[in-house]
Write an enzyme that holds these catalytic residues in place. Sequence first.
Site, PDB file in Angstrom:
ATOM      1  CG  HIS A 195      -1.662   1.265   1.460  1.00  0.00           C
ATOM      2  ND1 HIS A 195      -2.781   1.607   0.738  1.00  0.00           N
ATOM      3  CD2 HIS A 195      -1.445   2.286   2.325  1.00  0.00           C
ATOM      4  CE1 HIS A 195      -3.229   2.792   1.161  1.00  0.00           C
ATOM      5  NE2 HIS A 195      -2.440   3.217   2.109  1.00  0.00           N
TER       6      HIS A 195
ATOM      7  CD  GLU B 169      -5.887   0.759   8.528  1.00  0.00           C
ATOM      8  OE1 GLU B 169      -5.439   0.632   9.696  1.00  0.00           O
ATOM      9  OE2 GLU B 169      -5.929   1.845   7.924  1.00  0.00           O
TER      10      GLU B 169
ATOM     11  CD  GLU C 242      -3.462   0.331  -2.005  1.00  0.00           C
ATOM     12  OE1 GLU C 242      -2.632  -0.591  -1.971  1.00  0.00           O
ATOM     13  OE2 GLU C 242      -4.288   0.531  -1.093  1.00  0.00           O
TER      14      GLU C 242
HETATM   15 CA    CA Z   1      -5.102   3.875   7.574  1.00  0.00          CA
END
Ligand code: CA
Length: 424
Positions: free
Chosen positions: A130, A197, A369
Amino acid sequence: MSALDATHAPGTRSWVESANAPDTDFPVQNLPFGRFRHDLTEPWRIGVAIGDRVLDLHATGLVDHNDMHRLMAEPVPRRRALRLALWEGLREGSALQGVWTQALLRRTEVELGLPCEIGDYTDFYTGIHHATTVGKLLRPDNPLLPNYKWLPIGYHGRASSIGASGQQFHRPRGQTLKPGATVPDFGPSARLDYELELGAWIGTGNAQGTPVSMADAENAIFGVTLLNDWSARDVQTWEYQPLGPFLAKSFATTVSPWLVTLEALAPFRTAFVRNAADPQPLPYLDSEANRLQGALNIQLEVWLQTPAMREAGSTGVRLSQSNMRDAYWTLAQLVAHHTVNGCNLRAGDLLGTGTLSGPAPEQGGSLLELTQGGKRPLPLPNGETRTFLQDGDAVILRAACEAPQARRIGFGECRGTVLAARDL
Ligand code: CA
């Protein structure tokens, strides 16, 4: 590091029949903790997920309170003993079946809340794929800044706006600077995004001034959940220098309701390998145990359900898959680094991992992304496209662990829905 014991044996079944389904997230080998209530008038109670049921922990008699912070702060041997007692009571053939049946509730009958009150929230940036992809959008020739491979980058986030799965929030408004403009616009974010996450939840805190060593770092963590760090990219781009994220992140963060304990994750440990060409971790971020099994094999998925999909009865489309083991730093290293200056962590503090993208372009853990900064719209199977999130979109994060000689366990879902910007 958590060792394997009887509670991890893959063949053990539960007398709660739904916990034996091959695809359940909550077999008797998982036993995650969360908080539930029947309605708004009731205080939160501690529950344990088992199949499609919730076990009322207090009603089992194993604990005499409903204080999750107190439960999380118990020393590791007490935590292991509680897990063993829960496993003994819920496994097939348990003498406690008759009594504990009274303590079982259908998950659909109760509201699940945040796993505990959150004190401080820190978000890290451990997803190197990332960080590299996002860095390339800003600095094509120099995507990773020089500090990235020496320390876990992080910032202090906002705890008050973190909500449990099911959270709905209004599209944030803010200042943005259009390309070529010198004066900012003000209005609803046009580049609203999610970030895939995990969250590590602190159980045992440390005294201020007393760093947590790598040897003790994992014992400080009680469990892990999914975490969606909603991000307004256009707000972020204009505000983030020089002090980092602020209003682009603080309007909402969503977490899954079940704390999957480090004990439950024991069968899914894997080696932490640092590429020989990269700087090796400084001594305070290194240990043999961390190298041998500091990383976690947790499969991650992002799903999107647009309003059109919802109307058509579709549960959504999977946007990407990745794995926590590709993170550049381990959870132990996050705790050791966070406390090395003497900063104290407390029960209920939350540490986000940062966006967990995989090495391949289609494994991006954010739309930033997957759409190359919004330049390449993502085609969806029903003919729609997305560059960033639209009003009514629901994002669902999922995670599961699989390994040979282990029962599959999952995290439940982390769902959040974007509502239209509120009228001013
Ligand atoms: Ca973050």
